[in-house]
Design a protein around this motif. Structure first.
Motif, short mmCIF file in Angstrom:
data_model
loop_
_atom_site.label_atom_id
_atom_site.label_comp_id
_atom_site.label_asym_id
_atom_site.label_seq_id
_atom_site.Cartn_x
_atom_site.Cartn_y
_atom_site.Cartn_z
N LEU A 72 0.77 -1.05 0.07
CA LEU A 72 0.07 -0.03 -0.13
C LEU A 72 0.97 1.09 0.07
N ILE A 73 2.06 1.25 0.62
CA ILE A 73 2.89 2.45 0.78
C ILE A 73 3.50 2.42 -0.53
N GLU A 74 4.11 1.37 -1.22
CA GLU A 74 4.71 1.44 -2.69
C GLU A 74 3.75 2.04 -3.53
N GLU A 75 2.29 1.46 -3.64
CA GLU A 75 1.51 1.92 -4.37
C GLU A 75 0.91 3.46 -4.23
N ASN A 76 1.43 3.98 -3.15
CA ASN A 76 1.03 5.30 -2.63
C ASN A 76 -0.26 5.70 -2.33
N LYS A 77 -1.05 4.33 -1.83
CA LYS A 77 -2.22 4.29 -1.36
C LYS A 77 -2.21 4.94 0.17
N ILE A 78 -1.15 4.36 0.73
CA ILE A 78 -0.76 5.08 1.93
C ILE A 78 0.36 6.12 1.67
N LYS A 79 0.03 7.23 2.12
CA LYS A 79 0.87 8.35 1.73
C LYS A 79 2.20 8.43 2.65
N ASP A 80 3.13 8.97 2.09
CA ASP A 80 4.46 9.15 2.70
C ASP A 80 4.18 10.21 3.89
N ASN A 81 4.44 9.66 5.02
CA ASN A 81 4.50 10.37 6.43
C ASN A 81 3.06 10.20 6.75
N GLU A 82 1.96 9.38 6.35
CA GLU A 82 0.87 9.20 6.91
C GLU A 82 0.86 8.49 7.97
N LYS A 83 0.10 8.97 9.00
CA LYS A 83 0.22 8.02 10.36
C LYS A 83 -0.62 6.66 10.05
N LEU A 84 -0.06 5.75 10.77
CA LEU A 84 -0.59 4.45 10.63
C LEU A 84 -1.61 4.14 11.80
N PRO A 85 -2.47 3.46 11.54
CA PRO A 85 -3.62 3.18 12.67
C PRO A 85 -2.83 2.67 13.80
N SER A 86 -3.36 3.18 15.18
CA SER A 86 -2.83 2.70 16.42
C SER A 86 -2.80 1.27 16.45
N ILE A 87 -1.75 0.50 17.13
CA ILE A 87 -1.63 -0.79 17.33
C ILE A 87 -3.01 -1.74 17.77
N ARG A 88 -3.71 -0.80 18.71
CA ARG A 88 -4.83 -1.60 19.12
C ARG A 88 -6.06 -1.44 18.07
N LYS A 89 -5.95 -0.36 17.51
CA LYS A 89 -7.20 -0.20 16.28
C LYS A 89 -6.97 -1.27 15.33
N LEU A 90 -5.48 -1.48 14.82
CA LEU A 90 -5.37 -2.30 13.73
C LEU A 90 -5.51 -3.90 14.25
N SER A 91 -5.35 -4.16 15.54
CA SER A 91 -5.54 -5.35 15.61
C SER A 91 -6.73 -5.79 15.95
N LYS A 92 -7.63 -4.84 16.33
CA LYS A 92 -9.14 -4.95 16.30
C LYS A 92 -9.85 -5.18 14.93
N LEU A 93 -9.29 -4.23 14.10
CA LEU A 93 -9.70 -4.40 12.61
C LEU A 93 -9.51 -5.74 12.15
#
Length: 470
Positions: A27-48
């Motif tokens: 997702l980062i390489e395809e620029n779907k996640i932008k450079d310097n974009e904050k990733l979800p918190s550990i708790r949020k992503l583990s729940k998702l």
């Protein structure tokens, strides 16, 4: 939006963190996640993703070590496009090269690592050189025996080791960097495992990388390396050596406690690896609670390879140092030295020998301490007074620099370096001291060897203004 992070995991695969890492990386390489974009918190992503938090922690750690993410203390984990992970060391080097020698005088220099040339007693050393030439004539200019000039080796043993090492166990080299290089050539082959402190001296990293070794980084604590983390590595891997700076480590300024030295020596004996001890700036101990005891002096099992350079405090432009090797490595290391440059400057070896024998070395080191102790105290007070809200640091108790951790999440050490440079101030960004450069983006080093108190005040207050910019 969290939807982009939805990943179809193979629940049967026990390495789910690798799946998560691969998908976020894509997702980062395809620029779907932008450079310097904050990733979800550990708790949020583990729940998702319906996985435990340890799985997300491991995925984020792998993203960081691979250069696809960076952690900002107190803020979270941020994406970093691979093509935006610049060669930060090269960027730093090129920025310095663009400053002409003449313009360099206009900068406040916090990057120096050696005693200022102005401190060196040129007149007395000139007299020493003349005395050597008058005494030895052309002999002073010819190659010495393979180990180095015998008189110098004898005086090193007498002055620094109380005649306990023996002159025939001392090898003269052209500075600490050459010492690390020839030891590495003698000891490390392709895919051998070596350990270094994290962070560590960039010159050592370069040498081990050039040998194509597998480099294990061990985090530093306040009194030396994390022993538990190191022991985990040596239990699982066949380790050839561990490179360490026992006093005022570059860059952290940390010195080892006696307890940790003994623990490391015990592990070296149990797991059969060598300790490469780079005795760095131990002449400049300001804190009386810091006792000078080398790994080598405690070594009872011949596991320490000791390196000492005179260049840092005595002859910055003339590379002289020495190595003390374990018996079984002595001939091999000597041969690699001969193959590298045959012999270190004969004239300078004889001059240093005479300097030591006349007792001038002790006078000079006492003089350096009298100059640098007040400068060190003043720099420490300036950091406390003007940078207390923007950085964290440990008091090294000696040496020639401070290592600072940036609290401000809106600026990293490369950005700080460029902003300081624009204001005629030079600092060393932490990226130079890590195998994975992005780990050093929260740190920078300032040295006080090339600055007086006036420039220390001007430089640190200017850095404070830059760090406090909104």
């Amino acid at each position: 939006m969290l939807e982009k992070y939805i990943i179809n995991l193979n629940k049967e695969d026990k390495f789910k963190y690798i799946q998560i890492y691969n998908n976020i990386r894509r997702l980062i390489e395809e620029n779907k996640i932008k450079d310097n974009e904050k990733l979800p918190s550990i708790r949020k992503l583990s729940k998702l993703l319906d996985v435990n938090t340890i799985t997300i922690i491991n995925a984020y750690k792998k993203l960081q070590t691979s250069g696809y993410a960076m952690q900002k203390v107190g803020s979270g984990t941020y994406a970093k496009r691979k093509d935006s992970v610049r060669n930060l060391r090269k960027e730093y080097s090129m920025a310095l090269k663009r400053i002409s020698k003449e313009n360099m005088k206009k900068y406040i220099d916090f990057i120096g690592e050696t005693a200022c040339g102005d401190m060196f007693p040129v007149k007395s050393f000139k007299n020493i050189l003349n005395e050597v030439l008058d005494r030895d004539g052309q002999e002073a200019l010819v190659y010495q025996e393979a180990l180095g000039y015998e008189g110098l080796r004898k005086h090193i043993d007498d002055v620094f080791w109380k005649s306990k090492i023996g002159k025939d166990n001392i090898l003269i080299v052209s500075g600490a960097q050459q010492g690390i290089d020839i030891i590495s050539k003698a000891l490390v082959n392709i895919n051998d495992n070596v350990m270094v402190e994290n962070p560590t001296y960039s010159g050592a990293l370069s040498v081990f990388k050039s040998r194509r070794a597998n480099i294990f980084e061990i985090p530093m604590e306040k009194d030396g390396v994390d022993i538990k983390a190191l022991e985990k590595i040596v239990k699982k891997n066949n380790i050839k050596c561990f490179y360490t700076m026992s006093y005022f480590q570059n860059p952290t300024g940390i010195s080892y406690s006696l307890k940790k030295k003994k623990e490391l020596l015990n592990l070296a004996n149990i797991y059969d690896f060598y300790i490469i001890e780079d005795d760095y700036l131990s002449e400049l101990i300001y804190d009386k609670d810091i006792e000078y005891v080398t790994f080598k002096s405690l070594d009872r099992n011949d596991k320490v390879i000791y390196i000492k350079s005179f260049s840092k405090v005595f002859l910055p432009g003339i590379r002289i140092g020495y190595v003390i090797s374990p018996g079984e490595l002595k001939e091999t290391i000597k041969n690699y030295k001969i193959n590298t440059d045959i012999s270190t400057s004969s004239l300078m070896q004889r001059a240093l020998d005479l300097y030591l024998s006349k007792g001038l070395w002790v006078e000079y080191i006492n003089y350096l301490n009298s100059i640098y102790l007040p400068r060190y105290k003043y720099a420490k007070e300036c950091i406390k007074n003007f940078l207390k809200d923007t950085v964290e640091f440990n008091d090294p108790g000696g040496g020639l620099h401070f290592y600072l951790k940036i609290k401000n999440n809106n600026i990293d050490s490369m950005k700080l370096f460029h902003l300081c440079k624009d204001n005629k101030i030079l600092i060393t960004p932490g990226v130079l001291f890590y195998k994975n450069q992005v780990e050093g983006l929260n740190y920078f080093r300032i040295g006080f060897s090339e600055t007086d108190e006036k420039d220390i005040f001007r430089g640190i207050t200017a850095i404070s203004d830059i760090l406090n910019m909104k």
